[in-house]
Design an enzyme around this catalytic site. Structure first.
Site: not given
Ligand code: ARG
Length: 491
Positions: A152, A273
């Protein structure tokens, strides 16, 4: 000579937009080499069966060597008609017009798809071999690198990096085996089925099959031109391969975040970026994740186009083909990129070990000790440890506190020294103790590694053999063409 082999005299010219709508030219470039070879093999067979004279065969083969398929006319629908038109332009219709004797575009396209897909499958299998080798090399380096195992995406129990990477290896080994199995059904020749009903000429389907490197023929002529399940199953394998690669990608993306910060991705594989100069974006892993979606889309598109088609050939099949090439390209490039990523990615082993100590992830080891050493039923031991976990204020073990809590929970019946508790809770010993076959202990993973290396060698040999077979078939075809072109000896 007619301007359009198909339409002149019956249908008249077609508007450009409808021609474009109907044409498969843009995807047919994938088929070019296969289509030429198919025509060569067919001509050789026709000449050997004396359906064509040797000199007609020789002239056709000569023309095929001269044909340039770089500029194809969409008005001629597809590569098959373009090729025939060009051959006719080179040697005239008297001989060029004989090339299509005893065949159809339907058997030809099904065969060309199998040839092109076969080449892709060989390349995919070879890139998967490299990926598998890289994963095994990384496993070898990190047999002792303890890390948190997750369920999980929550820390669960310590494992090793080698154990985790080998899980990815095993899924790619299965994908490889799936391709190997699918190859049996892929590598069969539809040629000679013609449109759907074979031909009244006495052709030899086996000779064509052999010259093209196939292992046999797709016997039923209706099945030969209509079936595409050989491709659907390979598309599924591509989708599954991408699913497995996307799982590694997702892990790399997450592990490279500042929050996890357990891997450093190689500069080559990240971008930055345009506005935030500090950014390192894991674009290659993200794109593998995204391409998985495209491949799933292709699988579903392909199957949906095949749905409820009456036998035999329908041009719906033409619309399906493009999805194969898109998926092969996407999967092949993803495997290659992932191989590079995994070869160069740097794991922070110290950080991994310290993370494995967090979040009480050896709680199960403590419960197991209570069962093994004190004879408690597992559910009782589990409850005791759960109480201990609940009482601890932090996510770290404090051995002294644990010792007291266990003693309290068992009315003083179970006394474990803090030293003993520390030893039980240590993630390194936790991993060493998991000696069950397939578990994370370095000795077990080491054994698995050896087994996998042997398997990899066997698979590599298989692939080399298949590649050699195809190379030999291609030489056979060349030799057969030369033989047709040689002047007949008179005795
Ligand atoms: N371009 C077609 C395809 O890709 C080739 C076969 C066309 N056959 C026909 N009868 N229209 O499937």
């Amino acid at each position: 000579m007619s301007g359009d082999l198909l339409r002149d005299g019956l249908l008249g010219p077609r508007s450009e937009s409808i021609a474009k709508f109907t044409s498969s030219i843009k995807d047919d470039t994938y088929l070019a080499k296969g289509v030429i070879d198919i025509n060569k093999a067919h001509i050789v067979m026709l000449a050997n069966k004396r359906i064509l004279s040797k000199s007609e065969g020789a002239a056709l083969l000569e023309a095929l060597n001269k044909v340039d398929l770089t500029n194809m006319d969409p008005k001629l629908e597809d590569i098959h008609m373009n090729l025939e038109q060009k051959v006719v332009q080179i040697i005239g219709e008297e001989v060029g017009g004989r090339m299509h004797t005893g065949k159809s575009r339907n058997d030809q396209v099904a065969t060309a798809i199998r040839i092109c897909l076969r080449n892709f499958v060989i390349d995919l299998m070879s890139s998967l071999i490299k990926l598998r080798e890289t994963i095994l090399n990384r496993c070898e380096e990190c047999l002792y690198t303890v890390m948190p195992g997750y369920t999980h995406l929550q820390r669960a129990q310590p494992v090793t990096l080698a154990h985790q990477l080998m899980a990815h290896y095993d899924s790619q080994e299965r994908n490889w085996a799936r391709l190997k199995d699918a190859y049996k059904r892929l590598n069969l020749s539809p040629m000679g089925a013609a449109a759907l009903a074979t031909t009244s000429f006495d052709i030899d389907r086996y000779e064509v099959s052999d010259l093209l490197g196939f292992d046999g023929i797709v016997e039923n002529s209706i099945d030969a031109v209509s079936s595409r399940d050989f491709a659907a199953e390979i598309l599924f394998v591509l989708a599954q391969t991408m699913a497995d690669l996307s799982s590694v990608s997702e892990e790399l993306v997450i592990w490279a975040t500042s929050e996890f910060n357990i891997v450093k991705l190689p500069d080559q594989y990240v971008s930055t970026s345009s506005i935030m100069p500090q950014k390192k974006n894991p674009v290659t892993a993200e794109l593998i994740r995204a391409k998985t979606g495209s491949v799933y889309g292709s699988l579903i598109a392909f199957l949906t186009i095949l749905k409820a088609l009456p036998l035999s050939y329908n041009i719906d099949l033409q619309e399906a083909t493009q999805h194969l090439w898109l998926s092969c390209e996407a999967t092949l490039s993803s495997i290659v990129v992932m191989e590079g990523l995994l070869k160069e990615v740097k794991f922070d082993s110290e950080k991994l070990l310290s993370e494995a100590k967090e979040d009480l992830s050896t709680a199960t080891d403590l419960a197991d000790t209570l069962v093994r050493d004190f004879g408690l039923p597992f559910r009782v031991a589990y409850r005791i440890v759960r109480t201990v976990v609940k009482e601890l204020a932090t996510s770290d073990w404090d051995a002294r506190k644990v010792s007291v809590l266990i003693s309290n929970e068992t009315d003083g019946k179970i006394l474990l020294t803090p030293e003993r508790i520390s030893a039980i809770l240590d993630p390194i010993s936790s991993v060493k103790n998991k000696k069950v076959v397939g578990g994370p202990s370095p000795t077990e993973v080491g054994k698995s590694l050896k087994k996998r290396r042997k398997g990899l060698e066997k698979d590599t040999n298989w692939l080399e053999r298949r590649t050699r077979d195809l190379g030999e078939a291609s030489s056979r075809l060349e030799a057969a063409c030369i033989n047709i072109k040689l002047p007949t000896r008179r005795s």
